[in-house]
Design an enzyme around this catalytic site. Structure first.
Site, PDB file in Angstrom:
ATOM      1  N   GLU A  17      33.474  39.019  37.087  1.00  0.00           N
ATOM      2  CA  GLU A  17      34.062  39.520  38.530  1.00  0.00           C
ATOM      3  C   GLU A  17      34.255  38.040  40.087  1.00  0.00           C
ATOM      4  OE1 GLU A  17      31.306  43.382  39.779  1.00  0.00           O
ATOM      5  OE2 GLU A  17      30.741  41.942  41.913  1.00  0.00           O
ATOM      6  N   TYR A  49      36.436  46.340  45.295  1.00  0.00           N
ATOM      7  CA  TYR A  49      36.799  47.685  46.121  1.00  0.00           C
ATOM      8  C   TYR A  49      35.858  47.616  47.159  1.00  0.00           C
ATOM      9  CZ  TYR A  49      40.337  51.544  47.457  1.00  0.00           C
ATOM     10  OH  TYR A  49      40.690  52.043  48.049  1.00  0.00           O
ATOM     11  N   ALA A  51      34.232  49.942  49.717  1.00  0.00           N
ATOM     12  CA  ALA A  51      33.934  51.294  49.716  1.00  0.00           C
ATOM     13  C   ALA A  51      35.245  52.053  50.858  1.00  0.00           C
ATOM     14  CB  ALA A  51      32.599  51.672  50.409  1.00  0.00           C
ATOM     15  N   HIS A  77      38.581  47.521  40.686  1.00  0.00           N
ATOM     16  CA  HIS A  77      37.473  48.725  41.315  1.00  0.00           C
ATOM     17  C   HIS A  77      37.967  49.562  42.041  1.00  0.00           C
ATOM     18  CE1 HIS A  77      33.271  45.701  40.032  1.00  0.00           C
ATOM     19  NE2 HIS A  77      34.699  45.452  39.557  1.00  0.00           N
ATOM     20  N   LYS A 163      28.020  60.314  33.190  1.00  0.00           N
ATOM     21  CA  LYS A 163      29.354  59.989  33.941  1.00  0.00           C
ATOM     22  C   LYS A 163      29.356  58.787  31.890  1.00  0.00           C
ATOM     23  CE  LYS A 163      27.379  56.512  36.867  1.00  0.00           C
ATOM     24  NZ  LYS A 163      27.197  55.518  37.989  1.00  0.00           N
ATOM     25  N   GLN A 173      24.155  46.481  37.399  1.00  0.00           N
ATOM     26  CA  GLN A 173      24.184  45.676  38.208  1.00  0.00           C
ATOM     27  C   GLN A 173      23.581  44.595  38.019  1.00  0.00           C
ATOM     28  OE1 GLN A 173      24.013  44.490  41.943  1.00  0.00           O
ATOM     29  NE2 GLN A 173      24.594  46.463  42.183  1.00  0.00           N
ATOM     30  N   GLN A 209      19.808  34.425  49.260  1.00  0.00           N
ATOM     31  CA  GLN A 209      21.440  35.582  48.991  1.00  0.00           C
ATOM     32  C   GLN A 209      21.474  36.134  48.284  1.00  0.00           C
ATOM     33  OE1 GLN A 209      24.444  33.845  47.482  1.00  0.00           O
ATOM     34  NE2 GLN A 209      26.098  34.570  49.098  1.00  0.00           N
TER      35      GLN A 209
END
Ligand code: FAD
Length: 286
Positions: A17, A49, A51, A77, A163, A173, A209
Site C-alpha cells: 500500500e 484516498y 476521506a 481506495h 460487507k 487493519q 508513530q
C-alpha cells in the site's frame, strides 16, 4: 492488469500500500520505491484516498501512473464519507476509462472539522454502488481488533460479514498479535464467510508513530513489541531491523496458518518490505 479476485483465486497474493505524496520530492522518492519493489513482482499495489476527497486528484494520478508505467495492477481506495452518489459515479467513470479494475470501498474518517454533505453512512452502501456500476473487483476493510465505533464484537463481525457477502475480499487493519487475526477468521467462518481476508502488515521503524496510528485505528501495540523495539534505543537502523524481524515472524506464521496473502503498509518506502520478502523466500525465482 488483473482483477484482485482473480489473483486471489489463483493463490496467495503479496501486495503493497502507498499513499499519494503531497510534494514533488515525495513523488520522486515514491517513484524510486515503486521501481525497487517492482523487482519483487507484487501482485497489486493499493493507493490510499483522503476521506472527503482531499487526495482525489493525487490518488487518481498515482493509480494511473502505476497502471501506465509499471507492470503491477493498481487498486484505488475510495471512501464514502463526504461524497455524494454523483461524486462516486464520476470517480468510477474516470477509473473505468483508465482501465483500473480494483476498488477498496471504505467508510473513511473525516477530520473533526470536515463535516460535509454525504449520501452515504457506511461502506456497505459504497460497495453496493460500485457493484451496481460494474466492472470492478471490490475489497473492503476489516478490523481484527474491532472498529472503534463498533458497539460490540458480534455487531462488528456481522457488519463485516455483510460487507464480505457483497465484496470479493477484505484487507485488515495492521495488527501484531496473530491471535486477533485468527480469531476474526474463525468468527467470520461461523457467520458463513468464505471470502479471502488479507492480513495487513506494518513493519515498525518508529515506535511512537506506530503507537499513534494504532491508537487511532483501535489496534493494540503489545508489550512484547514495545520491549523488543526499545532495545534499539536511539539507533534507527537497529529499530528498523527489529521491526523487520517482528514482521517476518508474523508473516511466516500467517503463511503457515493459510492466510490468503500478505498486504504491506510500506509507508512509501521499500527497504523493510524487500527484507521481509527476502527473509521469507517469497519470489525466489526473481
Ligand atoms: P464501515 O464498514 O462503514 O464501518 C464503520 C463502522 O460502522 C464499524 O463500526 C461498523 O461495524 C459499523 N457499521 C457498518 N455497517 C453498519 C450498519 N449497517 N449499521 C450500523 N453500523 C454499521 N481511510 C481513509 O480515509 N482512506 C484510506 O485510503 C483508507 N484505507 C484503509 C485501508 C484498510 C485496509 C483499512 C483497514 C482501513 C483504511 N482506512 C482508510 C480507514 C477506514 O476508512 C476507517 O477505519 C473507517 O473508520 C472505517 O472504515 P470501514 O470501511 O471499515 O467503514
Amino acid at each position: 492488469m488483473a482483477r484482485i479476485s482473480d489473483l486471489l483465486a489463483a493463490g496467495p497474493t503479496y501486495s503493497v500500500e502507498f499513499f499519494p505524496p503531497k510534494h514533488e520530492a515525495g513523488w520522486l522518492s515514491l517513484g524510486r520505491t515503486i521501481s525497487e519493489l517492482e523487482h519483487l513482482a507484487p501482485d497489486f499495489v493499493s493507493v490510499t484516498y483522503g476521506a472527503g476527497g482531499s487526495t482525489r486528484t493525487r490518488t487518481a494520478d498515482l493509480v494511473s501512473w502505476v497502471r501506465r508505467q509499471t507492470s503491477i495492477s493498481p487498486m484505488a481506495h475510495l471512501t464514502c464519507a463526504g461524497h455524494t452518489r454523483d461524486d462516486i459515479r464520476a470517480i468510477l467513470t474516470d477509473y473505468r476509462a483508465e482501465g483500473v479494475e480494483n476498488i477498496l470501498a471504505l467508510g473513511g474518517d473525516l477530520p473533526a472539522d470536515g463535516e460535509t454533505e454525504s449520501d452515504y453512512r457506511f461502506s456497505m452502501e459504497l460497495v453496493d454502488d460500485v457493484r451496481e456500476f460494474g466492472g470492478f473487483s471490490v475489497g473492503v476493510a476489516a478490523h481484527p481488533e474491532l472498529h472503534p465505533r463498533s458497539p460490540d464484537r458480534g455487531t462488528d463481525r456481522q457488519h463485516l460479514a455483510n460487507k464480505l457477502a457483497a465484496a470479493d475480499f477484505a484487507i485488515t487493519q495492521f495488527f501484531f498479535d496473530i491471535e486477533h487475526y485468527l480469531v476474526m477468521i474463525d468468527e467470520l467462518a461461523s457467520l458463513g464467510v468464505t471470502k479471502p481476508v488479507l492480513p495487513g502488515i506494518m513493519p515498525i521503524s518508529n515506535l511512537g508513530q506506530i503507537t499513534r496510528m494504532a491508537h487511532m485505528s483501535g489496534a493494540e501495540v503489545p508489550g512484547w513489541v514495545i520491549e523488543a523495539m526499545e532495545k534499539a534505543g536511539d539507533n534507527l537502523d537497529a529499530a528498523e531491523r527489529i521491526g523487520v524481524d517482528l514482521a517476518t515472524e508474523l508473516c511466516a506464521r500467517l503463511i503457515d496458518e493459510g492466510a490468503p496473502g500478505l498486504h504491506f503498509y510500506a509507508l512509501n518506502r521499500s527497504w523493510a518490505t524487500r527484507e521481509i520478502f527476502r527473509n521469507l523466500g517469497l519470489r525466489p525465482a526473481l
